[in-house]
Design an enzyme around this catalytic site. Structure first.
Site, short mmCIF file in Angstrom:
data_model
loop_
_atom_site.label_atom_id
_atom_site.label_comp_id
_atom_site.label_asym_id
_atom_site.label_seq_id
_atom_site.Cartn_x
_atom_site.Cartn_y
_atom_site.Cartn_z
N ASN A 111 -5.69 -5.66 4.28
CA ASN A 111 -6.12 -6.85 3.53
C ASN A 111 -5.22 -8.06 3.75
O ASN A 111 -5.38 -9.07 3.08
CB ASN A 111 -6.20 -6.52 2.03
CG ASN A 111 -4.83 -6.13 1.46
OD1 ASN A 111 -3.89 -5.85 2.20
ND2 ASN A 111 -4.74 -6.10 0.14
N HIS A 112 -4.26 -7.97 4.66
CA HIS A 112 -3.37 -9.09 4.92
C HIS A 112 -4.11 -10.20 5.66
O HIS A 112 -5.04 -9.94 6.43
CB HIS A 112 -2.17 -8.64 5.75
CG HIS A 112 -1.35 -7.61 5.06
ND1 HIS A 112 -0.97 -6.43 5.66
CD2 HIS A 112 -0.84 -7.56 3.80
CE1 HIS A 112 -0.25 -5.71 4.82
NE2 HIS A 112 -0.18 -6.36 3.67
N HIS A 134 -0.30 -14.04 3.50
CA HIS A 134 -0.25 -12.74 2.79
C HIS A 134 0.15 -11.66 3.79
O HIS A 134 -0.66 -11.25 4.64
CB HIS A 134 -1.62 -12.45 2.18
CG HIS A 134 -1.73 -11.09 1.55
ND1 HIS A 134 -2.92 -10.41 1.46
CD2 HIS A 134 -0.80 -10.28 1.00
CE1 HIS A 134 -2.72 -9.24 0.86
NE2 HIS A 134 -1.42 -9.14 0.58
N HIS A 206 4.35 -8.72 -4.38
CA HIS A 206 3.54 -7.88 -5.27
C HIS A 206 3.62 -6.40 -4.88
O HIS A 206 2.73 -5.61 -5.23
CB HIS A 206 2.08 -8.35 -5.33
CG HIS A 206 1.44 -8.59 -3.99
ND1 HIS A 206 0.90 -9.81 -3.62
CD2 HIS A 206 1.23 -7.77 -2.95
CE1 HIS A 206 0.40 -9.73 -2.41
NE2 HIS A 206 0.56 -8.49 -1.98
N ASN A 207 4.69 -6.03 -4.19
CA ASN A 207 4.93 -4.61 -3.90
C ASN A 207 6.44 -4.39 -3.81
O ASN A 207 7.02 -4.39 -2.72
CB ASN A 207 4.25 -4.21 -2.59
CG ASN A 207 4.30 -2.71 -2.36
OD1 ASN A 207 4.60 -1.94 -3.28
ND2 ASN A 207 4.03 -2.28 -1.15
N HIS A 258 -2.88 -8.86 -8.10
CA HIS A 258 -2.65 -9.70 -6.93
C HIS A 258 -3.95 -10.04 -6.21
O HIS A 258 -3.97 -10.87 -5.30
CB HIS A 258 -1.65 -9.04 -5.98
CG HIS A 258 -2.26 -8.21 -4.88
ND1 HIS A 258 -2.88 -7.01 -5.11
CD2 HIS A 258 -2.31 -8.41 -3.54
CE1 HIS A 258 -3.29 -6.52 -3.96
NE2 HIS A 258 -2.98 -7.33 -2.99
N GLY A 259 -5.05 -9.43 -6.64
CA GLY A 259 -6.35 -9.73 -6.05
C GLY A 259 -7.44 -9.10 -6.89
O GLY A 259 -7.18 -8.45 -7.90
N ALA A 260 -8.68 -9.30 -6.46
CA ALA A 260 -9.80 -8.77 -7.22
C ALA A 260 -9.93 -7.26 -7.08
O ALA A 260 -10.40 -6.57 -7.99
CB ALA A 260 -11.09 -9.44 -6.77
#
Length: 337
Positions: A111-112, A134, A206-207, A258-260
């Site tokens: 997803n980056h 990202h 976010h990790n 951090h995302g949907a």
């Protein structure tokens, strides 16, 4: 600390940069971005020196390297970085393989992404456009995971904990440099390398793992949202991202999603979406944005239809008191690799 919760993408996060305007759009923008992504980012800096600077000093380490462009070094000096969990009493040796540095300024799979978007409405602090980079620690994160490979229930403590935290910090600093250089590629493409074109910039992870209330807070797919802190809830390549301001909600661990999040696994996405969409159509989205991606499999795996809608997620975060939305960022061009 549970190393398995961090996994192989230690320090993954987002660098966000606000721009007063874009120098190019449409075909011209796509050509510029393609060219910028193909060029080596710091060809005059030896890999060994670049790895050492990123691992030990993070973004500020770029300021002391010969071969770093003057404007990039100046931005690095002011950009700083949050690092990782913080282990001042112990520093970890630099990894022995200098080729890790070759991945700095790159996106990675899954997803980056790297994205240029338009800020909807009146803009934010003079910014009418934004860059979102990202990515994480790339192969270095995988190396860290292999060194500390454990089951989710397993923990590190004592001396092991201090060693893991020190190495995690190095990977987080490396990830911050990766995002800065990735954003720099896009800045070169849109003519935003000069300081006066940039309205603001921030980096969030976010990790990672952070000290929290006498223990440790593991953020996995959760972005920080301290009081007044700017943060981002990411959309997919065919959905807007939300630029938000944290409200410091301690009961929510000062965090936001951090995302949907996905509604299909990658395998499901390929099986369901291949019959529905021709490959040639995947380089444009319903929002009218463009996609640069030469991996057909990834185009289906990361199709916007495989993700949940972001608007209800942002509304829920606002209703819960986690953060307040400042603006939507609508994608114009997304790069995936």
């Amino acid at each position: 600390i549970h190393p398995a919760l961090i996994g192989g993408d230690a320090g993954c996060g987002v660098r966000a940069v606000g721009l007063s305007r874009l120098k190019a759009t449409g075909d011209a923008l796509e050509r510029r971005v393609r060219a910028a992504m193909e060029e080596p980012v710091l060809p005059e800096v030896p890999e060994e020196l670049l790895l050492r600077a990123a691992w030990t000093e993070g973004v500020r380490g770029l300021t002391g390297l010969a071969g770093v462009p003057e404007e990039l070094a100046a931005w690095a000096a002011e950009a700083g970085g949050a690092g990782g969990a913080g282990a001042p009493e112990r520093s970890a040796p630099v990894p022995e393989d200098p080729s890790f540095a070759a991945s700095l300024g790159t996106i990675g799979g899954g997803n980056h992404f790297a994205e240029i978007g338009e800020i909807e409405g009146r803009g934010v602090d003079g910014a009418q456009a934004a860059i979102l980079a990202h990515s994480g620690s790339r192969g270095l994160g995988a190396w860290l995971a292999a060194r500390w490979g454990r089951l989710p229930a397993d923990v590190v403590a004592g001396e092991d904990l201090q060693r893991y935290v020190a190495e995690l910090d190095g990977a987080c600093r490396f990830a911050e440099v990766n995002r800065l250089l990735l954003a720099w590629r896009l800045l070169e493409a849109v003519g935003g390398t000069r300081a006066e074109r940039r309205c603001w910039s921030f980096d969030i992870a976010h990790n990672t793992v952070l000290p929290w209330g006498g223990g440790w807070l593991h953020r996995k797919g959760a972005a920080p949202a301290e009081s007044m802190q700017r943060t981002v809830v990411l959309g997919s390549r065919g959905a807007r991202s939300a630029l938000m301001e944290g409200r410091g909600a301690a009961d929510l661990l000062c965090s936001v999603a951090h995302g949907a999040g996905r509604k299909m696994t990658r395998q499901e996405a390929v099986a369901k979406l291949k019959p529905r969409y021709k490959r040639d159509s995947l380089h444009r989205t319903a929002l009218g944005s463009r996609v640069i991606c030469d991996d057909p499999q990834l185009l289906y795996e990361e199709h916007p239809d495989s993700y949940k809608a972001i608007e209800p997620v942002v509304e829920a975060l606002e209703s819960a008191g986690a953060a307040s939305r400042l603006a939507w960022i609508r994608p114009l061009l997304t790069v995936k690799q």
